[in-house]
Scaffold this active site. Structure first.
Site: not given
Ligand code: PMT
Length: 390
Positions: A201, A272, A282, A318, A336
């Site tokens: 991403n 995810d 390749k 986040f 979570k």
């Molecule tokens: O890196 P930058 O360019 O500065 O951008 C910042 C950002 C947009 C990446 C950041 O501000 C942000 O929003 N990060 C979380 C992005 C995300 O994947 O969100 P989510 O809603 O999909 O995940 C929710 C939370 O679970 C997040 O804290 C993520 O780190 C965590 N997660 C998700 C999936 C996974 N398999 N393991 C996790 O720990």
């Protein structure tokens, strides 16, 4: 920081404008509060000019709850000079003017005093008893120093120089999180398809690196687990950098360090899903046929830490959303087992991936809610850390 400088009526009050100037130069916001006697030594115009803000000196002039507004605004209160009178008032709980009222209201927040008085006054048992009382309540004393006093004698009682007071304030800030270890995740993850391709991403890592740097500036030891990014941490900061590539590597690093941490802030954009198989060569095009990738779920690092979390730990996630933002963030907070979730929406211009700015809503498990304007990621990091540690 937002610093309130309190000035009381001693000859050393002439050094207060220089202290304010140095604090402003160091990037702090400053407001002054002065006693009536202080204004015999230094003028309102001088203090308002150097601080760039109205002076607070009259309990009744600007609304009778100004001491509370200033207490809410300030992150630290520095009284320089602190006379024997103000020291005695605080030790006895007297609040009979603007500054003494503010000092009582400021309890629970850091207070620094720079005493200044004649050496006989300093040595008086009542003053020494009061100083010990204030120290016992956590009020930090800078100085006094030994030297020539305004009355012409040499002895203990000179106010510490403004540079020393500034250094003490910065040191106080540094030690706020001293001894605490925090985990931060940052950046994207790469999920390999074959030896040359991956799924990922647009995360740059900027948000996570800003969080790690602010935590380190405030004295914490930081375990920064980052996915692929070109960013680096500045030298001499207390940041232990773990560079990983995939979600599974990030999971291994984060779950290993989390038990020894005071808290964790997970800002990484973790994939995810990953391809169920990674070809070691390749992959070639197969005529005009399309291609199907079989994906399997990655472990959820944040949810796993939510399950491991013990009572003293703080866990912050986040949520990057494009619609139903608040409801989705709230759901993640509960599912979570988080203490806070930081919501950013891709619908806000200048927020999210890649840019230097962000706009967030910090939602607490206790129902608290704080919205930020669009700010630099450093400023957003400061707001997040302040919210989740206070
Ligand atoms: O890196 P930058 O360019 O500065 O951008 C910042 C950002 C947009 C990446 C950041 O501000 C942000 O929003 N990060 C979380 C992005 C995300 O994947 O969100 P989510 O809603 O999909 O995940 C929710 C939370 O679970 C997040 O804290 C993520 O780190 C965590 N997660 C998700 C999936 C996974 N398999 N393991 C996790 O720990």
């Amino acid at each position: 920081m937002r610093i309130v400088v309190g000035i009381t009526g001693g000859i050393a009050a002439y050094k207060a404008p220089e202290l304010v100037r140095l604090l402003k130069k160091a990037g702090h916001e400053v407001r002054c509060a002065a006693t009536e006697h202080a204004l015999e030594f230094v003028t309102r115009v001088t203090l308002e000019t150097v601080s760039g803000a109205p002076l607070y000196s009259d309990l009744f002039a600007s609304g009778h709850t100004e001491h509370i507004s200033l207490k809410d605004w300030g992150e630290i209160l520095v009284v320089a000079p602190a006379t024997a009178n103000i020291i005695g008032k605080v030790a006895s709980g007297v609040a009979d003017d603007a500054l003494s009222t503010l000092l009582l209201a400021f309890s629970g927040k850091p207070v620094i005093m720079a005493p200044a008085m004649n050496c006989e006054m300093w040595a008086h048992p009542a003053v020494q008893r009061n100083i010990e009382t204030l120290k016992g309540w956590g009020i930090r004393m800078v100085g006094p120093e030994e030297g020539e006093l305004a009355c012409g004698v040499n002895g203990m009682g000179r106010m510490a120089e403004p540079e020393q007071i500034v250094a003490a304030i910065c040191q106080g800030e540094m030690s706020k999180m001293k001894g605490e270890k925090w985990l931060v995740t940052a950046g994207p993850t790469y999920e390999r398809i074959d030896s040359v391709r991956f799924i990922s991403n647009y995360s740059s890592g900027k948000m996570g690196f800003a969080l790690a740097e602010v935590l380190a500036e405030q004295g914490a030891e930081v375990e920064l687990v980052t996915g692929p990014t070109h960013l680096n941490v500045s030298a001499n900061q207390h940041i232990n950098l773990h560079r990983v590539e995939s979600a599974r590597e990030m999971y291994a690093a984060a779950t290993e360090v989390f038990p020894s941490c005071k808290g964790a802030i997970l800002s990484a954009a973790v994939a995810d899903y990953r391809p169920s198989e990674c070809a070691d060569h390749k992959l070639k095009k197969n005529g005009s046929e399309g291609m199907h990738l079989d994906l399997v779920q990655n472990p959820d690092i944040l949810a796993t830490l939510g399950g491991m979390k013990t009572s003293g730990q703080t866990l912050v996630g986040f949520a990057l959303e494009t619609d139903n933002e608040e409801a989705n963030a709230q759901r993640k907070l509960e599912k979570k087992n988080l203490d806070y979730i930081v919501l950013n929406s891709l619908r806000d211009k200048g927020a999210g991936f890649g840019v230097d700015t962000n706009k967030v809503t910090i939602i607490g498990r206790d129902g608290s809610r704080k919205e930020s304007p669009l700010m630099s990621k450093q400023e957003v990091a400061k707001l997040i850390i302040k919210t989740v540690t206070s």
